[in-house]
Structure formats: C-alpha cells, structure tokens
Design an enzyme around this catalytic site. Structure first.
Site, PDB file in Angstrom:
ATOM      1  N   GLU A 176      87.645  25.752  54.420  1.00 56.70           N
ATOM      2  CA  GLU A 176      87.377  26.673  53.268  1.00 56.70           C
ATOM      3  C   GLU A 176      86.141  25.909  52.395  1.00 56.70           C
ATOM      4  O   GLU A 176      86.830  24.968  51.923  1.00 56.70           O
ATOM      5  CB  GLU A 176      88.466  27.510  52.701  1.00 56.70           C
ATOM      6  CG  GLU A 176      89.313  28.572  53.995  1.00 56.70           C
ATOM      7  CD  GLU A 176      90.471  28.792  53.229  1.00 56.70           C
ATOM      8  OE1 GLU A 176      90.302  28.927  51.899  1.00 56.70           O
ATOM      9  OE2 GLU A 176      91.511  29.106  54.014  1.00 56.70           O
ATOM     10  N   CYS A 202      83.480  24.072  45.563  1.00 59.78           N
ATOM     11  CA  CYS A 202      84.744  23.469  45.951  1.00 59.78           C
ATOM     12  C   CYS A 202      84.666  23.125  47.466  1.00 59.78           C
ATOM     13  O   CYS A 202      84.769  24.278  48.050  1.00 59.78           O
ATOM     14  CB  CYS A 202      85.958  24.213  45.351  1.00 59.78           C
ATOM     15  SG  CYS A 202      87.661  23.711  45.926  1.00 59.78           S
ATOM     16  N   CYS A 239      96.844  19.596  55.756  1.00 59.71           N
ATOM     17  CA  CYS A 239      97.128  18.537  54.797  1.00 59.71           C
ATOM     18  C   CYS A 239      98.547  18.134  54.831  1.00 59.71           C
ATOM     19  O   CYS A 239      99.322  18.972  55.516  1.00 59.71           O
ATOM     20  CB  CYS A 239      97.004  19.170  53.400  1.00 59.71           C
ATOM     21  SG  CYS A 239      97.492  17.968  51.904  1.00 59.71           S
ATOM     22  N   CYS A 274     103.111  19.699  49.424  1.00 62.00           N
ATOM     23  CA  CYS A 274     103.301  20.364  48.033  1.00 62.00           C
ATOM     24  C   CYS A 274     103.893  21.835  48.270  1.00 62.00           C
ATOM     25  O   CYS A 274     103.264  22.642  49.202  1.00 62.00           O
ATOM     26  CB  CYS A 274     102.114  20.384  47.116  1.00 62.00           C
ATOM     27  SG  CYS A 274     101.540  19.057  46.776  1.00 62.00           S
ATOM     28  N   CYS A 319     101.739  25.147  47.762  1.00 55.43           N
ATOM     29  CA  CYS A 319     100.410  25.166  48.319  1.00 55.43           C
ATOM     30  C   CYS A 319     100.204  25.708  49.707  1.00 55.43           C
ATOM     31  O   CYS A 319     101.099  25.242  50.748  1.00 55.43           O
ATOM     32  CB  CYS A 319      99.827  23.669  48.191  1.00 55.43           C
ATOM     33  SG  CYS A 319      98.058  23.621  48.956  1.00 55.43           S
ATOM     34  N   CYS A 361      93.603  29.053  47.880  1.00 57.05           N
ATOM     35  CA  CYS A 361      93.311  28.100  48.836  1.00 57.05           C
ATOM     36  C   CYS A 361      93.845  27.903  50.114  1.00 57.05           C
ATOM     37  O   CYS A 361      95.118  27.819  49.964  1.00 57.05           O
ATOM     38  CB  CYS A 361      92.665  26.996  48.198  1.00 57.05           C
ATOM     39  SG  CYS A 361      92.172  25.601  49.242  1.00 57.05           S
TER      40      CYS A 361
HETATM   41  N1  SAH Z   1      95.044  17.537  47.633  1.00 53.96           N
HETATM   42  C1  SAH Z   1      94.554  17.461  46.151  1.00 53.96           C
HETATM   43  C2  SAH Z   1      93.319  18.475  46.016  1.00 53.96           C
HETATM   44  C3  SAH Z   1      93.389  20.091  46.743  1.00 53.96           C
HETATM   45  S1  SAH Z   1      94.229  21.243  45.801  1.00 53.96           S
HETATM   46  C4  SAH Z   1      95.448  17.709  44.978  1.00 53.96           C
HETATM   47  O1  SAH Z   1      96.389  17.559  45.514  1.00 53.96           O
HETATM   48  O2  SAH Z   1      95.036  17.494  44.000  1.00 53.96           O
HETATM   49  C5  SAH Z   1      93.471  21.310  44.191  1.00 53.96           C
HETATM   50  C6  SAH Z   1      94.484  21.929  43.216  1.00 53.96           C
HETATM   51  O3  SAH Z   1      95.135  23.268  43.352  1.00 53.96           O
HETATM   52  C7  SAH Z   1      95.717  21.035  43.102  1.00 53.96           C
HETATM   53  O4  SAH Z   1      96.083  20.768  41.750  1.00 53.96           O
HETATM   54  C8  SAH Z   1      96.911  21.718  43.649  1.00 53.96           C
HETATM   55  O5  SAH Z   1      98.096  21.045  43.509  1.00 53.96           O
HETATM   56  C9  SAH Z   1      96.564  22.866  43.483  1.00 53.96           C
HETATM   57  N2  SAH Z   1      97.102  24.057  44.059  1.00 53.96           N
HETATM   58  C10 SAH Z   1      97.687  24.230  45.605  1.00 53.96           C
HETATM   59  N3  SAH Z   1      98.038  25.542  45.569  1.00 53.96           N
HETATM   60  C11 SAH Z   1      98.195  26.155  44.436  1.00 53.96           C
HETATM   61  C12 SAH Z   1      98.458  27.390  44.113  1.00 53.96           C
HETATM   62  N4  SAH Z   1      99.101  28.140  44.870  1.00 53.96           N
HETATM   63  N5  SAH Z   1      98.242  28.079  42.875  1.00 53.96           N
HETATM   64  C13 SAH Z   1      97.680  27.014  41.996  1.00 53.96           C
HETATM   65  N6  SAH Z   1      97.453  25.898  42.259  1.00 53.96           N
HETATM   66  C14 SAH Z   1      97.601  25.462  43.402  1.00 53.96           C
END
Ligand code: SAH
Length: 344
Positions: free
Chosen positions: A91, A104, A111, A115, A118, A332
C-alpha cells in the site's frame, strides 16, 4: 535470473545497454521510460524492436501497478493498493499539504516486528521490497496524480531498517537529479527502533529525517506492545538516537500512538518527558487507528490534549497528528489484508 531494471541507477543502465552490445544512450532512454512510468517494453517506442525483445528475455522492469485506489472526499488523500511483479501487494498513501504532495510508501511485503496494534504485521513478513519497488511506488502514484511528489515518508507496511541495503539504494535512486530529484531532507524514515541499524545509518551521515516509534515510556510496557523492545530496549534505542543526532545534527521525531487505557495516562506523559528531556527532538502523538483484530481503542480527545499539554509543560515539543482521509480510513496494512483474504 532476470535483472530488475527499476532498481538500477542511470550509469548502471548505461552499462547494461553496453553489455548487451548497444550504444550507451540506450540506457538513458530506458531510464527515461522507467521514470515516465512505463510498465512494459512495448511502451518504449524509441527503442528498436529487436533490442526490446532481447530486454524482455533477459530483464524485467519491476514497476508496480495500481490494483485499487480510494480518494478521500474530505482532503483528497489517496490510498493505493499496488501489485508487485510477483503478484504480491503493498500500500501507498498520498497526502496533500500546503507545501506539496507527500507519499507514504511501504518497505516490505508484510512485517516481522509484531507490534500489537499494527495491521501490517498480522501475517508476518512475506519478503523485502527491492530498491526499485520502493521507487516505483512514487513513480506510479506520481503518474496517476499528474503532479510532482515532493516528500517521501517510509511509514507504510514493513520495517525499513529490516531492509537496510535496499532502503539505502532507494535513497540513492530517489536523489538522482536526472530521476525524481527528491532531496534527502525531503525523505523521512520511521523505525520501530533497530538500534544497531540506527547507528549504521548515522555513520552514513545522510540528511534524512528519522522517526522513532516509541509508543511507551518504560521497557515493561513497551515490550508488551512492541516485541522488538526485548532485543533493543529503550536505553539502547535512545543511545543510538543520541549517536544519530551527534553524527548528523538532525532533530529526531518520536512517534507515540495513544491507546486508551494502555499508554495514555498523565503518569505516562510524565515518564515520557523525563525520558526525552534534553534531547533535540519532537513528539508526534497519533491516536491509534482501529484494527479489528487488536481491540485497541483511541484515547478520548480530552485525554489526548491533556497528554500533549503535559509534555509541553515539561518543555517537550509535541503535535497531535492530524487524521487524513478519515472517510477512506483503512489503517495501514488493511487493504493488503483484505485483498489476500479475497484471493484465498
Ligand atoms: N516499521 C516502521 C514504519 C511503519 S509504521 C515503524 O515501526 O516505525 C508507521 C507508524 O505507524 C509507526 O509509528 C507505527 O507504530 C504506527 N502504527 C502502526 N499501527 C498503527 C495503528 N493501528 N494506529 C496508529 N499508529 C499505528
């Protein structure tokens, strides 16, 4: 194995043309077609047919293709589901600001960081994106938009520092004056905090903006929502950040996703302030996006403001990330997940 052309620099394409018994300028012609968004060799009208044939036998372009597109009625934000040449999906999101367009992009198919909040990590990692596939997301969306994209953030699906070499090559490609000509100061990279790679990045002395996904002010809580913290605890991440600031002189941004009842108390704002005090930094507060599988809820508006005000009172600059494209809101990673479900 066939060579992927979109990952090559101009001089590498010129060398390739010469290695295939063609004049050097054919490399430049291919390069120009790629950056115009050519998806097939048939598009490359000024290349002789027999050379195009040879190219298609030994190489492939590697461009991504638009599979689905959603445009917000509120703020023109666009979300794209893009198909890669092997049938995988990633995406990209395009946002319009006063100063121009920011894209973006994704850095991996899936991944492996895990987390808890996510959507991108739910099925694990399929594979890394090539440098060219990183670039191609910009070329493809720019062609669809018909206007120049001036800023790039690596904040889509995937962990950029888990795909280190390709990300570095991508930065070289995206900088090239004959190509997209996007300067390093217009490129941001967001990481979950792979400390040794942050140090390696610092040693390259690039001018890109680094964002660190912190999301919790102590190791116990951070390890619960971000398993990567067990390998790289907060002290190690912050020490790598200090090294980055020292080497590059660049300010770092910390991202902090506010999840109701998990990490959003004033007590936690205070701990965060103590952690970051004295650093050249900025905190981006992100109200968590709903992901069906996680059950996490956004903090209430009042709580978000109180958290921000507390940080500011303690001298830490903080902003609450503006929600964009809320009418097309699929956090995302969700479009890809939906597509994969349809295909199985
Ligand atoms: N892997 C990288 C970049 C991808 S995510 C990282 O961890 O930074 C980009 C940002 O969106 C990160 O800060 C991630 O923690 C956050 N993110 C992921 N899922 C999310 C969600 N459901 N709501 C808000 N932020 C989210």
């Amino acid at each position: 194995m066939k060579t992927e052309l979109i990952s090559l620099t101009l001089s590498e394409l010129e060398e390739l043309a010469q290695s295939m018994s063609q004049p050097k300028f054919r490399g430049k012609q291919i390069y120009e077609w790629i950056y115009k968004g050519a998806e097939t060799f048939d598009d490359m009208k000024n290349i002789p047919k027999d050379f195009r044939q040879k190219l298609s036998e030994q190489t492939y372009i590697g461009a991504v293709k638009i599979c689905e597109k959603y445009v917000s009625d509120i703020d023109e934000t666009r979300k794209y589901l893009l198909e890669l040449s092997d049938g995988n999906f990633v995406e990209s999101v395009l946002m319009k600001y006063e100063y121009g367009y920011t894209i973006c992009i994704s850095t991996q198919v899936g991944c492996r960081m895990g987390c808890k909040f996510c959507a991108s990590t739910i099925g694990g990692k399929e594979r890394d994106l090539t440098a060219g596939e990183l670039l191609s997301q910009i070329v493809c969306v720019q062609k669809d938009l018909g206007q120049r994209i001036s800023n790039v953030v690596m904040m889509g699906i995937g962990e950029p520092l888990d795909n280190f070499e390709n990300v570095l090559k991508f930065i070289e490609l995206v900088n090239a004056p004959q190509g997209l000509n996007i300067g390093q100061r217009h490129i941001s990279l967001s990481t979950c905090g792979i400390a040794d790679k942050i140090r390696e990045l610092a040693d390259r002395k690039l001018q890109i903006t680094l964002l660190i996904s912190l999301h919790a002010p102590d190791n116990e809580k951070r390890s619960k929502i971000m398993p990567v913290n067990r390998k790289y605890p907060i002290e190690e991440v912050l020490s790598a950040c200090d090294y980055y600031i020292e080497k590059t002189g660049r300010r770092i941004s910390f991202e902090y996703t506010l999840i109701s009842g998990v990490n959003d108390s004033i007590d936690e704002a205070e701990k965060l302030a103590v952690l970051l005090l004295g650093r050249l930094c900025h905190v981006n507060l992100i109200p968590v996006n709903r992901v069906e599988e996680t059950g996490f809820q956004k903090s209430a508006k009042q709580g978000i403001n109180a958290f921000k005000n507390h940080l500011e009172k303690r001298g830490i600059a903080a902003t609450v990330r503006r929600e964009m494209g809320s009418d097309i809101n699929a956090a995302c990673g969700q479009l890809r997940k939906k597509k994969n479900r349809e295909n199985t």
